[in-house]
Design an enzyme around this catalytic site. Structure first.
Site, PDB file in Angstrom:
ATOM      1  N   HIS A 158     -14.445  18.605   3.003  1.00  0.00           N
ATOM      2  CA  HIS A 158     -13.611  18.006   4.039  1.00  0.00           C
ATOM      3  C   HIS A 158     -12.540  18.982   4.487  1.00  0.00           C
ATOM      4  O   HIS A 158     -11.807  19.508   3.650  1.00  0.00           O
ATOM      5  CB  HIS A 158     -12.881  16.767   3.490  1.00  0.00           C
ATOM      6  N   HIS A 207      -7.005  10.470  -3.132  1.00  0.00           N
ATOM      7  CA  HIS A 207      -5.978  11.380  -2.652  1.00  0.00           C
ATOM      8  C   HIS A 207      -4.590  10.939  -3.093  1.00  0.00           C
ATOM      9  O   HIS A 207      -4.300   9.750  -3.170  1.00  0.00           O
ATOM     10  CB  HIS A 207      -6.043  11.382  -1.113  1.00  0.00           C
ATOM     11  N   GLU A 237       2.065   7.635   4.486  1.00  0.00           N
ATOM     12  CA  GLU A 237       1.091   7.292   5.510  1.00  0.00           C
ATOM     13  C   GLU A 237       1.114   5.798   5.808  1.00  0.00           C
ATOM     14  O   GLU A 237       0.904   4.975   4.914  1.00  0.00           O
ATOM     15  CB  GLU A 237      -0.317   7.694   5.056  1.00  0.00           C
ATOM     16  N   HIS A 274       0.683   3.707   2.342  1.00  0.00           N
ATOM     17  CA  HIS A 274       0.587   4.470   1.093  1.00  0.00           C
ATOM     18  C   HIS A 274       1.703   5.511   1.130  1.00  0.00           C
ATOM     19  O   HIS A 274       1.626   6.492   1.884  1.00  0.00           O
ATOM     20  CB  HIS A 274      -0.788   5.133   0.961  1.00  0.00           C
ATOM     21  N   HIS A 327      -4.590   6.706  -3.298  1.00  0.00           N
ATOM     22  CA  HIS A 327      -5.363   5.858  -2.403  1.00  0.00           C
ATOM     23  C   HIS A 327      -6.691   6.544  -2.123  1.00  0.00           C
ATOM     24  O   HIS A 327      -6.912   7.699  -2.488  1.00  0.00           O
ATOM     25  CB  HIS A 327      -4.601   5.581  -1.101  1.00  0.00           C
TER      26      HIS A 327
END
Length: 442
Positions: free
Chosen positions: A292, A335, A341, A365, A371
């Protein structure tokens, strides 16, 4: 009401210097504030930056209006208990992940349907932001509004809106965004045919104005392109009557009476104006090999802070895109992050959540709160055939900030809060097999 150029006409380009007039010759030629302006207009400068800001970040527009803004009644305080400003009286950010269902529509206008979800930073220190939800069903009628505390990034989720501002008209549908700079007077109404209700999200940015992120190694193309941002053309109202101007100033709301519409700017020029952007024009960058890229590749706009690379506020989207990564768990990974966020869903499904995250809802979060995909998503994605797949039914976004988000008391106690949100990860069982030989193809 007498209106000119009532239809939408737009100028392209992010913060281009725009010249626009609703009457021919209304813009003075050769100087900004001549002794007498054309048509008997008044010259008024609106500054969105310090006079001495670097030229590349200097924001100002000259407005040529029927009456100057000083023609208004005295401000009186007004109550808006559902809207909060940072800092809150008790600073108690919460590390627990949180999620909310969409809020119910109110019978009032945009201001009455605005509810603060979480705040951070300090508005008077010009740091941080607030995040709000809105759900309303009627127009603002005789009321107008401006925000002296920050610029407003509005993300419609359901129902199209019209933004009638001093500098012109913008029509904004779900899947688009609109930014209203600090101090600009406007009225926000349901667009014709959307009287069933309008719902969406608002980021109130206390910090540096939003700008396009630097592209770095991406090069000169990609992400949001400047030409796809649209500013309005001049349009004016010359109407007398009983109007109210609402101001948000220093964390409080104030109202002043007007005997005329404040949308009486006949011409303007400058680079400080509302603008809209269609998220479908975002040129998404993604991996074509494995793993990613960081989600920063999805940044549409950013408000920089005094620390390079650490944003006061980022607006990040997760749009439809091809998923082609090989030998890779494709949904967002588990993560923990320095940034905080707050996430919303405009339509469809978010690829890290199988259920519970609904369009119009939100999740939070905070920094270093773990999360990631829920149990059902993890199991399905771990076994999925990794053929190229187009992720079509989705449009999610994040308001991301270096500062901890503090949910408001009303958000914490709201009936829309999913108090069992943490249970979505409880099905993540151990798959540890220490006595087997790993099978991995690099």
């Amino acid at each position: 009401m007498r209106e000119r150029n009532a239809e939408c006409h737009y100028h392209a380009g992010f913060r281009n210097h725009v010249s626009s007039e609703a009457l021919p010759g209304a813009l003075p030629q050769g100087q900004n504030s001549p002794q007498q302006c054309p048509y008997g207009l008044y010259a008024e400068q609106l500054s969105g930056s310090a006079f001495t800001a670097p030229r590349s970040h200097n924001l100002r527009s000259w407005l040529y209006r029927i009456r100057p803004s000083v023609v208004q009644g005295a401000y009186q305080p007004m109550e808006m208990p559902q809207v909060a400003t940072a800092p809150l009286a008790e600073r108690m950010p919460d590390p627990n992940p949180m999620r909310w269902d969409p809020i119910a529509f109110c019978a009032g206008d945009f201001l009455e349907g605005l509810i603060t979800l979480a705040v951070n930073g300090d508005a008077q220190a010009q740091q941080g932001c607030a995040t709000h939800l809105y759900a309303f069903s009627r127009g603002m009628q005789q009321r107008f509004f401006y925000n002296a505390d920050g610029e407003l990034l509005i993300v419609p989720q359901q129902g199209a809106i019209e933004v009638r501002s001093e500098l012109g008209l913008l029509e904004v549908a779900s899947g688009e965004i609109v930014v209203i700079p600090r101090g600009i007077k406007f009225q926000l109404n349901p667009l014709a045919g959307h009287a069933e209700g309008c719902r969406g999200y608002v980021a109130e940015n206390y910090g540096a104005p939003l700008e396009l992120p630097s592209l770095g190694p991406i090069g000169s193309n990609g992400l949001a392109n400047p030409r796809d941002f649209l500013a309005p053309s001049a349009r004016f109202e010359d109407e007398a009557g009983d109007f109210t101007l609402v101001a948000k100033f220093g964390g409080r709301f104030w109202r002043a009476s007007l005997d005329h519409s404040p949308l009486d700017v006949v011409a303007w020029h400058g680079n400080y104006a509302p603008y809209k952007y269609d998220l479908a024009t975002f040129n998404t960058i993604n991996t074509v090999s494995f793993d990613h890229p960081d989600p920063s590749i999805f940044t549409v706009l950013t408000s920089p802070s005094d620390t390079a690379g650490v944003a006061n506020l980022d607006f990040v989207i997760f749009p439809p895109r091809w998923m082609v990564a090989e030998n890779t768990f494709r949904p967002p990974y588990f993560h923990r992050n320095l940034m905080s966020e707050l996430m919303g869903l405009i339509h469809g499904e978010y690829d890290a959540k199988r259920e519970g995250f609904r369009p119009g809802g939100a999740s939070l979060h905070n920094a270093m709160t773990p999360h990631g995909p829920d149990a059902a998503t993890f199991e399905a994605a771990s076994q999925a055939e990794l053929a190229p797949r187009y992720q079509s039914n989705t449009l999610a976004f994040m308001f991301e900030s270096r500062y901890l988000f503090q949910p408001t008391p009303q958000a914490l106690s709201s009936s829309a809060r999913q108090r069992d949100y943490g249970s979505v990860w409880q099905g993540l069982a151990s798959h540890f097999t220490p006595h087997t030989t790993p099978q991995f193809t690099p």
